[in-house]
Design an enzyme around this catalytic site. Sequence first.
Site, short mmCIF file in Angstrom:
data_model
loop_
_atom_site.label_atom_id
_atom_site.label_comp_id
_atom_site.label_asym_id
_atom_site.label_seq_id
_atom_site.Cartn_x
_atom_site.Cartn_y
_atom_site.Cartn_z
N ALA A 34 -50.85 11.23 -4.92
CA ALA A 34 -52.07 11.07 -5.72
C ALA A 34 -51.69 10.44 -7.06
CB ALA A 34 -52.80 12.40 -5.90
N LEU A 35 -50.99 9.33 -6.99
CA LEU A 35 -50.34 8.76 -8.16
C LEU A 35 -51.33 8.19 -9.18
CD1 LEU A 35 -47.32 6.91 -6.49
CD2 LEU A 35 -47.51 9.29 -7.25
N GLY A 38 -49.48 7.92 -15.19
CA GLY A 38 -48.36 8.73 -15.65
C GLY A 38 -47.16 8.61 -14.72
N HIS A 39 -47.42 8.71 -13.41
CA HIS A 39 -46.33 8.54 -12.44
C HIS A 39 -45.74 7.14 -12.53
CE1 HIS A 39 -48.84 11.67 -10.24
NE2 HIS A 39 -47.66 12.26 -10.33
N LYS A 151 -45.61 16.52 -19.39
CA LYS A 151 -46.82 17.33 -19.20
C LYS A 151 -46.48 18.65 -18.53
CE LYS A 151 -49.78 16.76 -15.85
NZ LYS A 151 -49.90 18.17 -15.31
N GLN A 155 -41.65 23.06 -16.09
CA GLN A 155 -40.94 22.52 -14.93
C GLN A 155 -39.73 21.70 -15.37
OE1 GLN A 155 -42.85 20.48 -11.32
NE2 GLN A 155 -42.27 18.72 -12.60
N LEU A 186 -53.06 12.89 -18.08
CA LEU A 186 -53.27 12.44 -16.72
C LEU A 186 -52.67 13.46 -15.75
CD1 LEU A 186 -52.54 8.60 -16.87
CD2 LEU A 186 -54.70 9.83 -17.20
N SER A 188 -53.04 14.61 -11.28
CA SER A 188 -53.70 14.43 -9.99
C SER A 188 -54.87 15.38 -9.83
CB SER A 188 -52.68 14.67 -8.86
OG SER A 188 -51.58 13.79 -8.99
#
Length: 287
Positions: A34-35, A38-39, A151, A155, A186, A188
């Site tokens: 679901a790019l 940001g990706h 973001k 993680q 941003l 998904s």
Amino acid sequence: MGLQIVRTVAELRAAVRGWRADGQTVGLVPTMGALHEGHLSLVQAAKGRCSRVVATLFVNPKQFNNPDDLNSYPRSEEDDAAKLTGAGADVLYAPSVNEMYPQGFATTVSVAGVSEGLCGAHRPGHFDGVATVVSKLFLQSGADMAFFGEKDFQQLAVIRRMVLDLDMPIEIVGMPTVRDADGLALSSRNQRLSEAGRAAAPALARVLASAARSIEAGGDIASTLQDASTSIKAGGFKSVEYIELRDAESLDPMVSLDRPARLLAAAWIDSVRLIDNVAVLPPIASY
């Protein structure tokens, strides 16, 4: 040559071996698909620092503590592949669940400390799932560098700790959060917002930025966080899961701004959980 799509560890390693034979370096961009821009900014950053770029697409079941969340996660491989082609990625690695977790799979990678509290407190097992799949992607690809967005700041901290503790020969590169013009980070998950929810969602970023400025100016941390939580809900969010000031490296809770910090929050709107964070810097003389 256009984007090569591979689905097995053997295919991925064969591609990387060919590059290595030519003395090329490899950048890895792990995603769940679901790019968005940001990706793609991570792919572009990887292209700027590495000879070749592998993007991964794997919706990892081990990091979802809620089956409904897993089932509703957006999936759009064809569209993602087109975007990666435009961004200049060399390989899309899109393994099946059975390829990643074959029959009898019994190993979990768990990172203590930075995984506790914040999202870790509200999503049991989530960061074990993240650490497990990311460690596998690092080993499968043999990449020199891996690129992650800030973001998902907790993680990123978990992955950095894992790489340091396990002496993994890979450099972790954190990249700034990419935002829409109205400030919304941003994600998904933004695809699942209603029109009204999407209009209200930027309140999270606005409130965090305002709270960060207040804390940097010497405002009381506890009262600032309480006021920020109230403001997020007043801005249209149903609830605030957490809003906390943490050490920017260790993620330890902070009661005074005496070192670089991060203000992190998670909140619910339209039955969608959004997260965001901003840097909070103390006066230069204090660190």
